[in-house]
Design an enzyme around this catalytic site. Structure first.
Site, mmCIF file in Angstrom:
data_model
loop_
_atom_site.group_PDB
_atom_site.id
_atom_site.type_symbol
_atom_site.label_atom_id
_atom_site.label_comp_id
_atom_site.label_asym_id
_atom_site.label_seq_id
_atom_site.Cartn_x
_atom_site.Cartn_y
_atom_site.Cartn_z
ATOM 1 N N ASP A 13 -1.527 -14.250 6.168
ATOM 2 C CA ASP A 13 -1.191 -13.108 5.433
ATOM 3 C C ASP A 13 -2.357 -11.930 5.924
ATOM 4 O O ASP A 13 -3.563 -12.606 6.128
ATOM 5 C CB ASP A 13 -1.381 -13.382 3.976
ATOM 6 C CG ASP A 13 -1.162 -12.023 3.316
ATOM 7 O OD1 ASP A 13 -0.113 -11.167 3.492
ATOM 8 O OD2 ASP A 13 -2.022 -11.774 2.441
ATOM 9 N N ASP A 15 -3.224 -8.453 4.279
ATOM 10 C CA ASP A 15 -4.111 -7.879 3.294
ATOM 11 C C ASP A 15 -4.302 -8.760 2.124
ATOM 12 O O ASP A 15 -3.477 -9.509 1.616
ATOM 13 C CB ASP A 15 -3.074 -6.655 2.804
ATOM 14 C CG ASP A 15 -2.449 -5.729 3.879
ATOM 15 O OD1 ASP A 15 -3.830 -5.507 4.695
ATOM 16 O OD2 ASP A 15 -1.522 -5.309 3.948
ATOM 17 N N TYR A 24 -1.035 0.070 1.107
ATOM 18 C CA TYR A 24 -0.546 1.104 2.079
ATOM 19 C C TYR A 24 -1.411 1.717 3.048
ATOM 20 O O TYR A 24 -1.472 3.050 3.042
ATOM 21 C CB TYR A 24 0.696 2.084 1.148
ATOM 22 C CG TYR A 24 1.260 1.402 0.307
ATOM 23 C CD1 TYR A 24 2.489 0.529 0.570
ATOM 24 C CD2 TYR A 24 1.342 1.602 -1.052
ATOM 25 C CE1 TYR A 24 3.101 -0.072 -0.410
ATOM 26 C CE2 TYR A 24 2.145 0.997 -1.940
ATOM 27 C CZ TYR A 24 3.177 -0.089 -1.516
ATOM 28 O OH TYR A 24 4.041 -0.376 -2.379
ATOM 29 N N GLN A 57 4.879 -5.227 5.244
ATOM 30 C CA GLN A 57 4.485 -3.904 5.371
ATOM 31 C C GLN A 57 5.402 -3.177 4.740
ATOM 32 O O GLN A 57 5.973 -2.116 5.712
ATOM 33 C CB GLN A 57 4.064 -3.504 6.633
ATOM 34 C CG GLN A 57 2.593 -4.464 7.086
ATOM 35 C CD GLN A 57 1.541 -4.073 6.268
ATOM 36 O OE1 GLN A 57 1.231 -2.976 5.871
ATOM 37 N NE2 GLN A 57 0.657 -5.161 6.054
ATOM 38 N N CYS A 98 16.317 -8.110 3.132
ATOM 39 C CA CYS A 98 16.059 -8.774 4.516
ATOM 40 C C CYS A 98 15.775 -10.208 4.407
ATOM 41 O O CYS A 98 15.685 -10.882 3.408
ATOM 42 C CB CYS A 98 15.150 -8.158 5.258
ATOM 43 S SG CYS A 98 13.519 -8.366 4.556
#
Length: 199
Positions: A13, A15, A24, A57, A98
């Site tokens: 991963d 972040d 963000y 993201q 998604c």
């Protein structure tokens, strides 16, 4: 605990795992590696273990950052931590439904395909429950590296815990040393994913 076998690739991963979590973030100047990240990655690379990034993201879908800003941040990650063998990025939001956004397994499956390994040979390293759920859904091994933002329930439910990224690297390298070397099939090793795709 997940059945341990010789790792075929290590998926990270971004972040909160490889770099400090700045929500963000579209500013490369704010990228700051997590403690031990560079050394851990360097050790894995020296052992010829492919390393990849699998990252949600949603800021792109929300309009909080642009795709170009995201790519600039990713480029800065590679400047600081070295090149990755693949990037698998979901730019969707939760409401998009998604198949790639973690905890769905799509990103892990995509990264494994690019690296020419089975998802079951991959190790997913992350800092939250979504990462571990995605690993489970893909049939991969999950290792949680908790931070101050990790929920207690996520820690309690994690299939495997590590203190930090160096702990992860040392654990995996011990397993590499203990396992027989894989038999090479075909002429190429791993291919690099150039850019990213909208799913």
């Amino acid at each position: 605990m997940f059945e341990q076998r010789r790792p075929g690739a290590v998926l990270f991963d971004r972040d909160g795992t490889l770099i400090r979590d700045v929500p963000y973030n579209g500013d490369p100047a704010r990228v700051q590696p997590m403690p031990g990240a560079l050394e851990a990655l360097s050790r894995l690379r020296r052992a010829d273990l492919p390393v990849a990034v699998v990252t949600n993201q949603s800021g792109v879908a929300k309009g909080l950052i642009t795709a170009d800003e995201m790519e600039q941040v990713n480029a800065r990650v590679e400047e600081l931590l070295g090149p990755f063998d693949a990037w698998a990025i979901c730019v969707h939001d939760d409401i998009d439904g998604c198949t790639c956004r973690k905890p769905a397994p799509g990103l892990l499956i995509r990264a494994a395909a690019v690296l020419d390994v089975s998802p079951r040979e991959c190790v997913m390293v992350g800092d939250i429950g979504r990462d571990m759920e995605a690993a489970r859904a893909a049939g991969a091994r999950g290792i949680l590296v908790p931070t101050e933002q990790t929920l207690r329930a996520e820690i309690e439910q994690a299939p495997e815990l590590a203190d930090d990224l160096l702990d992860v690297a040392e654990r995996l390298l011990r397993e590499v040393d203990a396992a027989p070397a894989p038999v090479a099939v075909g002429g190429s090793a791993w291919s690099r994913a150039l850019g990213w795709s909208r799913w």
